[in-house]
Scaffold this motif. Sequence first.
Motif, PDB file in Angstrom:
ATOM      1  N   ILE A  43      -5.442   8.898  -5.975  1.00  0.00           N
ATOM      2  CA  ILE A  43      -4.572   9.491  -6.989  1.00  0.00           C
ATOM      3  C   ILE A  43      -3.264   9.946  -6.364  1.00  0.00           C
ATOM      4  N   ASP A  44      -3.278  10.327  -5.084  1.00  0.00           N
ATOM      5  CA  ASP A  44      -2.039  10.709  -4.407  1.00  0.00           C
ATOM      6  C   ASP A  44      -1.000   9.593  -4.464  1.00  0.00           C
ATOM      7  N   ASP A  45      -1.459   8.342  -4.381  1.00  0.00           N
ATOM      8  CA  ASP A  45      -0.532   7.203  -4.328  1.00  0.00           C
ATOM      9  C   ASP A  45       0.148   6.920  -5.657  1.00  0.00           C
ATOM     10  N   ILE A  46      -0.474   7.326  -6.740  1.00  0.00           N
ATOM     11  CA  ILE A  46      -0.048   6.860  -8.061  1.00  0.00           C
ATOM     12  C   ILE A  46       1.278   7.478  -8.507  1.00  0.00           C
ATOM     13  N   PHE A  47       1.716   8.558  -7.838  1.00  0.00           N
ATOM     14  CA  PHE A  47       2.964   9.212  -8.220  1.00  0.00           C
ATOM     15  C   PHE A  47       4.167   8.279  -8.118  1.00  0.00           C
TER      16      PHE A  47
ATOM     17  N   LYS B   2       1.335  -7.145  -9.629  1.00  0.00           N
ATOM     18  CA  LYS B   2       0.128  -6.721 -10.325  1.00  0.00           C
ATOM     19  C   LYS B   2      -0.492  -5.574  -9.532  1.00  0.00           C
ATOM     20  N   VAL B   3      -1.019  -4.608 -10.266  1.00  0.00           N
ATOM     21  CA  VAL B   3      -1.501  -3.371  -9.649  1.00  0.00           C
ATOM     22  C   VAL B   3      -3.002  -3.246  -9.864  1.00  0.00           C
ATOM     23  N   TYR B   4      -3.708  -2.815  -8.800  1.00  0.00           N
ATOM     24  CA  TYR B   4      -5.156  -2.627  -8.878  1.00  0.00           C
ATOM     25  C   TYR B   4      -5.509  -1.232  -8.380  1.00  0.00           C
ATOM     26  N   ALA B   5      -6.443  -0.598  -9.090  1.00  0.00           N
ATOM     27  CA  ALA B   5      -6.900   0.737  -8.716  1.00  0.00           C
ATOM     28  C   ALA B   5      -8.303   0.920  -9.263  1.00  0.00           C
ATOM     29  N   THR B   6      -9.013   1.907  -8.749  1.00  0.00           N
ATOM     30  CA  THR B   6     -10.344   2.200  -9.275  1.00  0.00           C
ATOM     31  C   THR B   6     -10.208   2.925 -10.618  1.00  0.00           C
ATOM     32  N   VAL B   7     -11.298   2.967 -11.366  1.00  0.00           N
ATOM     33  CA  VAL B   7     -11.289   3.589 -12.695  1.00  0.00           C
ATOM     34  C   VAL B   7     -10.845   5.053 -12.647  1.00  0.00           C
ATOM     35  N   PRO B   8     -11.384   5.895 -11.731  1.00  0.00           N
ATOM     36  CA  PRO B   8     -10.946   7.303 -11.721  1.00  0.00           C
ATOM     37  C   PRO B   8      -9.463   7.458 -11.428  1.00  0.00           C
ATOM     38  N   VAL B   9      -8.953   6.668 -10.499  1.00  0.00           N
ATOM     39  CA  VAL B   9      -7.541   6.788 -10.123  1.00  0.00           C
ATOM     40  C   VAL B   9      -6.648   6.507 -11.320  1.00  0.00           C
ATOM     41  N   ALA B  10      -6.973   5.477 -12.099  1.00  0.00           N
ATOM     42  CA  ALA B  10      -6.148   5.124 -13.251  1.00  0.00           C
ATOM     43  C   ALA B  10      -6.294   6.140 -14.378  1.00  0.00           C
ATOM     44  N   GLN B  11      -7.537   6.535 -14.674  1.00  0.00           N
ATOM     45  CA  GLN B  11      -7.751   7.407 -15.825  1.00  0.00           C
ATOM     46  C   GLN B  11      -7.302   8.838 -15.553  1.00  0.00           C
ATOM     47  N   ILE B  12      -7.660   9.399 -14.411  1.00  0.00           N
ATOM     48  CA  ILE B  12      -7.223  10.757 -14.092  1.00  0.00           C
ATOM     49  C   ILE B  12      -5.747  10.752 -13.724  1.00  0.00           C
ATOM     50  N   GLY B  13      -5.302   9.669 -13.084  1.00  0.00           N
ATOM     51  CA  GLY B  13      -3.902   9.570 -12.690  1.00  0.00           C
ATOM     52  C   GLY B  13      -2.951   9.726 -13.850  1.00  0.00           C
TER      53      GLY B  13
ATOM     54  N   PHE C 234      10.844  10.406 -13.585  1.00  0.00           N
ATOM     55  CA  PHE C 234      10.487   9.327 -14.507  1.00  0.00           C
ATOM     56  C   PHE C 234      10.250   9.892 -15.904  1.00  0.00           C
ATOM     57  N   SER C 235      10.285   9.024 -16.894  1.00  0.00           N
ATOM     58  CA  SER C 235      10.072   9.434 -18.275  1.00  0.00           C
ATOM     59  C   SER C 235       8.619   9.215 -18.676  1.00  0.00           C
ATOM     60  N   TYR C 236       8.261   9.731 -19.844  1.00  0.00           N
ATOM     61  CA  TYR C 236       6.917   9.504 -20.378  1.00  0.00           C
ATOM     62  C   TYR C 236       6.683   8.011 -20.596  1.00  0.00           C
TER      63      TYR C 236
ATOM     64  N   PHE D 181       0.857  -1.184   0.000  1.00  0.00           N
ATOM     65  CA  PHE D 181       0.000   0.000   0.000  1.00  0.00           C
ATOM     66  C   PHE D 181       0.896   1.237   0.000  1.00  0.00           C
ATOM     67  N   LEU D 182       0.807   2.025  -1.065  1.00  0.00           N
ATOM     68  CA  LEU D 182       1.583   3.247  -1.181  1.00  0.00           C
ATOM     69  C   LEU D 182       0.842   4.395  -0.510  1.00  0.00           C
ATOM     70  N   ARG D 183       1.546   5.506  -0.323  1.00  0.00           N
ATOM     71  CA  ARG D 183       0.899   6.716   0.169  1.00  0.00           C
ATOM     72  C   ARG D 183       1.314   7.877  -0.710  1.00  0.00           C
ATOM     73  N   HIS D 184       0.875   9.069  -0.350  1.00  0.00           N
ATOM     74  CA  HIS D 184       1.158  10.237  -1.179  1.00  0.00           C
ATOM     75  C   HIS D 184       2.664  10.363  -1.412  1.00  0.00           C
ATOM     76  N   PHE D 185       3.027  10.927  -2.540  1.00  0.00           N
ATOM     77  CA  PHE D 185       4.423  11.086  -2.916  1.00  0.00           C
ATOM     78  C   PHE D 185       5.066  12.147  -2.031  1.00  0.00           C
TER      79      PHE D 185
END
Length: 747
Positions: free
Chosen positions: A134-138, A152-163, A226-228, A27-31
Amino acid sequence: MNFYSLYGSNQEYSLNILELNSTKFLFLRHFPQDKLLYYLPQCEFGEEEEETIDELKKKVKIDEETRLFISNQSVNISKNNNLMEIEQQEDNQKSPFYTKIKDKHYIKGAMKFDLTFLNNIDQNSIDFILITSIDDIFLLPFLFQQNKLKAKVYATVPVAQIGQHVLQEYYKLVQNRNRNIDLSSSENKNGQYFQNSQNSYFQESEFLDLFETQYDLEINQWADIFSYEDIQNALSKITTMNFGQKLQLEGVDTIIEPVSSGYSIGSCVWILEYHSNRLAVFNNACKHNIRHTLNLDQSSKLKDSLDFLFVTPFLNTSKELTALTKQFNTSYLSEAYLIKFFQLAQQLLQQKQNLIIPIRDGGIILDLLDILEKKLASFIRHFYIICESALPYIHFGNSNVEFLNEILQKKIFCENPENPFSAYDQFVQKNQNISILPDFIAFQQLSKSQPLQSLIINRTPSIFFVVDSSLRLGNTMQLLKLINESIPNQEEFSSSILLVDPYMQSPHVVAPILGLFRNQIFYTPLDNRMHVQEFCEYVKQINPKNLIYPRKYQDIQIFLEQQREQSGQRILTSVYGNDEAISLNLYQHEQGALTINKNELKNIKFSKFERIPFLPQIGQIKGILNSETGQISTRISISNQMEFDDKLNEETKQIIILRYKNLIQRNQGYINLQNFIIQEMNQLGYQQTSTQTNSEGLKIYLKNQTTNDIAYVEHDKEKTSVFCSNKDNTLSILNFIKQKINIVELK
């Protein structure tokens, strides 16, 4: 079962690992961006004339609360007139690598990141990463950058798409900042020009020794942005899920399910089912009444059903809870912060102040749009959002109402339907006084008919939201410089800076720029984190068997002891500290008749006649018509790929016949159709036993406690179906559900 809390050198930031029978969940937390404050804010200032202390005092002002806060941090404050005294200090030892301001050194060069805390993780041992916001995704692109991580990574739809938009925005900001660094104009100690090279820069011994010995920073181990390609690689690893969706993880005997945590759009609490034990991990949470996101889940998924509730160190421990909630007549601290912010903003706007509000990303805009339009629009000339991720946040929220609070959901189903974030439409269509821009360059290109300085003067007061909460990426500094030059009156403050990022409330954020501009500085955090006392009340409601929380939250133990004395409620507790592991024994639940034997399942033949497809029919829904394209949208979908658009002329915009949608209306909210059917089957004595997933969809098995009848609910891309081993039971289920919702039977 083991739970690990890994801090490393950064005692304010932790990573957490849950281990179930050798399967590890990270479980990650904010960057963490606190180390960015060792960099010098970037802006071309030019040569400053020597000024007296009295002249410098006129340039910066802080509110009383901030003065007291900073005085505790040993920064020199004048108590007589509440003005910060600026001490001019000379740095005799000039360096192309760093500069010295008020006894502190700041790095001049290209930005790198302290990721040494990731060394605490054996990345090869991580099986799954569960993203909670979304804070975690950084951190994801950094983790996959080295190709060591196979999880393997799991997230909700908003977190992945807006992230994706948030990561790309951050990457561009850092890259633009680094490209604008020019060390070649500075001379090193030998009088030779220093070649602008990131690698050479971070290998210079004098520079490294200074920051390692004086500030305990291992800068030589810091990593490049990180790169694109790293972003795309990390996002490709994510499997997206919706609230309430259960998923059997491949290769392990664990089912995962995200439910809303109320912290931000798409943020979640992860529920794990393992060997009949139910566990939940709270990595963020927020209860509220007026914020944009779906509220913290309080359903039967959590209430009286959890064997273990794990809490990471995210809770707000501010001592302001009672005072602020009472002052602003609200139940929750996060909402008190919002009200306090708007009152301060209104006061400053009435003084004709331009407000500069540095933000971390565009998510905060979703909480502010409605109130800005209703309460502050009459006080401002223009509203600027210099943030590339703002529009993706707004568009996603308008198209995916199931992730928003019930108030916003209702806006599309009223007599005169409108987008959930209609405040943006109001600004654009009525006032035409909003500009959403990707970066500062786009802001500079706004004015073609008059100089930009004249535009700023004519539009004072305005509000500027700008992505750069650390003040180190360049946008905020360039904006401050531009406003300062546009309004040259030395007797007035040209702007006020409102620091709203809860992780950027240190006086070190503004320390290097004090005295450079005529502005006021206010610390007014918009902190969505649940307060520890609010969390205690929530724990009382959901009543888990075991609560595992950080040792530093002593208020939790005091509260639980009081509850035990007053009501007899007994919750077992375990605590952990920094870099500690805690071991717990799982429960051995009696499953009895509620298990389904594989051989038993093989002997059951489900007849095609007994397959009952369901199609929810929500009735006459007014959609949102786009007058330019003639398209109309229902705004009911589980992702923006499942939006039904139909070409209609303006006279035919009243009614839409829905194709299949996986949401139905219930109790003035929305619920996943499959979950709704299962909940209704629970009332008929059926209980869920297991879940299977494949490329086609999801299948959930249930068993009747009384009759031992076996059934399953299947959801694929086109429909949701119920299968029963007994035809009469199938018809009974169908009739029971038909009483609750409108059903269309497919022939």
